[in-house]
Design an enzyme around this catalytic site. Structure first.
Site, mmCIF file in Angstrom:
data_model
loop_
_atom_site.group_PDB
_atom_site.id
_atom_site.type_symbol
_atom_site.label_atom_id
_atom_site.label_comp_id
_atom_site.label_asym_id
_atom_site.label_seq_id
_atom_site.Cartn_x
_atom_site.Cartn_y
_atom_site.Cartn_z
ATOM 1 N N ARG A 12 30.290 19.673 10.711
ATOM 2 C CA ARG A 12 29.452 18.892 11.623
ATOM 3 C C ARG A 12 28.470 18.012 10.845
ATOM 4 O O ARG A 12 28.700 16.829 10.644
ATOM 5 C CB ARG A 12 28.704 19.835 12.582
ATOM 6 N N ASP A 13 27.392 18.591 10.367
ATOM 7 C CA ASP A 13 26.377 17.800 9.671
ATOM 8 C C ASP A 13 26.919 17.203 8.382
ATOM 9 O O ASP A 13 26.498 16.123 7.960
ATOM 10 C CB ASP A 13 25.159 18.681 9.378
ATOM 11 N N HIS A 214 17.483 25.196 7.844
ATOM 12 C CA HIS A 214 18.444 24.113 7.602
ATOM 13 C C HIS A 214 17.782 23.116 6.658
ATOM 14 O O HIS A 214 16.854 22.401 7.042
ATOM 15 C CB HIS A 214 18.810 23.447 8.935
ATOM 16 N N HIS A 216 17.851 20.024 3.608
ATOM 17 C CA HIS A 216 18.499 18.924 2.905
ATOM 18 C C HIS A 216 17.890 18.822 1.510
ATOM 19 O O HIS A 216 16.708 19.100 1.312
ATOM 20 C CB HIS A 216 18.336 17.610 3.671
ATOM 21 N N CYS A 247 22.152 12.419 8.477
ATOM 22 C CA CYS A 247 21.994 12.149 9.906
ATOM 23 C C CYS A 247 22.066 10.648 10.129
ATOM 24 O O CYS A 247 21.302 9.894 9.514
ATOM 25 C CB CYS A 247 20.651 12.696 10.402
ATOM 26 N N ASN A 256 22.954 17.914 2.561
ATOM 27 C CA ASN A 256 22.550 19.293 2.798
ATOM 28 C C ASN A 256 22.551 20.048 1.469
ATOM 29 O O ASN A 256 23.211 19.644 0.505
ATOM 30 C CB ASN A 256 23.543 19.991 3.742
#
Length: 317
Positions: A12-13, A214, A216, A247, A256
């Site tokens: 996903r990310d 989460h 980065h 994003c 990430n």
């Protein structure tokens, strides 16, 4: 030593900011390679408008293919968390995720109005009102959900975000039924002391809810931040295979923290993750070849010092 849970968000990310769109079958292969390496939880994608995020097109097909290949989307981990999750930004996204067979979803908003408007065309307060409404439907349908709070450590548009604002959002999310709070450093603005302070506050205020971090690695503080969070009690971390990600609605939200680099860190600390680091590095090599470029993760390039969890006894005596 108490184990940590790593949630791999590469499907996903990790992929949502890639210039090329991978076919659903390729994304399923990515998910299966992560599973084969022992990754306990995976964010398989996001149920968003494919015109806005074309990299996530076909997410319902991915869910169907996983089921057809024998994967139970309702499977749980050893610590009773759902193995598969997906991001949903609104009621429509939730309905699509539920229809696809997901039993856990992650709602997402930003702690800052600037990023929330850029991402969702509404204020944070307006997102919370919407969440309160469709959380009733989620609970009615027997699903569980977490709430991801973006820009929890700073916003690329608004700058400083107060810890009190993040705490209030987290408490509201728990009040409407969230079983997981994800604190996201969306553009890699956090430093370890800040991370430790906010994580300690959230753990103290909502002790019975899973708190996931989460991170980065935009400014190369991601792993120091992960270590600081672990020291104060965080036991669940998002990371992305290869360190890919970003994003599309947040400037400079690159990278990430890499799953394999994080596993290597915990191996060296003597902290179990349940993940086979060699298999994870092999999966990262495959992803690098698939994307046609080197990935940011480092442990596969340098080679692991700690391929397995080590005993810390010699260092603690």
């Amino acid at each position: 030593m108490e184990a940590v849970t790593i949630v791999d968000v590469a499907p996903r990310d990790g992929l949502q900011n890639e210039p090329d769109v991978l076919e659903p079958a390729t994304r399923v292969e990515l998910i299966e390679r992560l599973l084969a390496a022992g990754v306990p939880r995976i964010e398989i994608g996001s149920f968003v408008n494919p015109r806005q995020v074309p990299q996530m097109a076909g997410i319902d097909q991915i869910a169907r293919m996983l089921i057809e290949r024998g994967h139970n989307l309702a499977a749980r981990t050893t610590n009773d968390l759902f193995r598969f999750t997906a991001l949903v930004p609104n009621q429509r996204g939730y309905e699509l995720a539920a229809a696809a067979g997901l039993r856990h979803v992650r709602l997402v908003l930003a702690a800052s109005d600037g990023l929330n408007r850029a991402n969702f065309k509404r204020t944070t307060a307006e997102s919370l009102i919407e969440f309160s409404r469709f959380a009733l439907n989620i609970r009615r349908d027997g699903l569980t959900f977490g709430v991801a709070i973006g820009a929890a450590f700073g916003c690329p548009f608004d700058g400083y975000v107060s810890p009190e604002r993040v705490r209030a959002i987290a408490e509201h999310a728990v009040d409407i039924g969230a079983g997981e709070i994800i604190l996201a450093d969306t553009t890699g603005m956090a430093v370890p002391t800040q991370v430790a302070a906010l994580c300690r506050t959230i753990l103290d205020r909502i002790p019975d809810v899973t708190v996931t971090l989460h991170l980065h690695n935009t400014r190369n503080t991601g792993y120091a931040n992960a270590f600081a969070a672990w020291q104060v009690g965080i036991r669940s971390f998002d990371a992305a295979l290869g360190g890919i990600g970003g994003c599309p609605f947040a400037p400079r939200a690159v990278g990430n923290i890499a799953s394999e680099d994080l596993v290597h860190l915990f191996n060296g600390l003597g902290v179990p993750t349940g993940i086979d680091l060699s298999a994870l590095i092999a999966a990262s090599d495959w992803l690098s070849a698939t994307l046609g470029r080197p990935l940011p993760a480092l442990v596969g390039k340098a080679g692991p010092v700690y391929p397995q969890v080590v005993s810390m006894a010699p260092y603690l005596s």
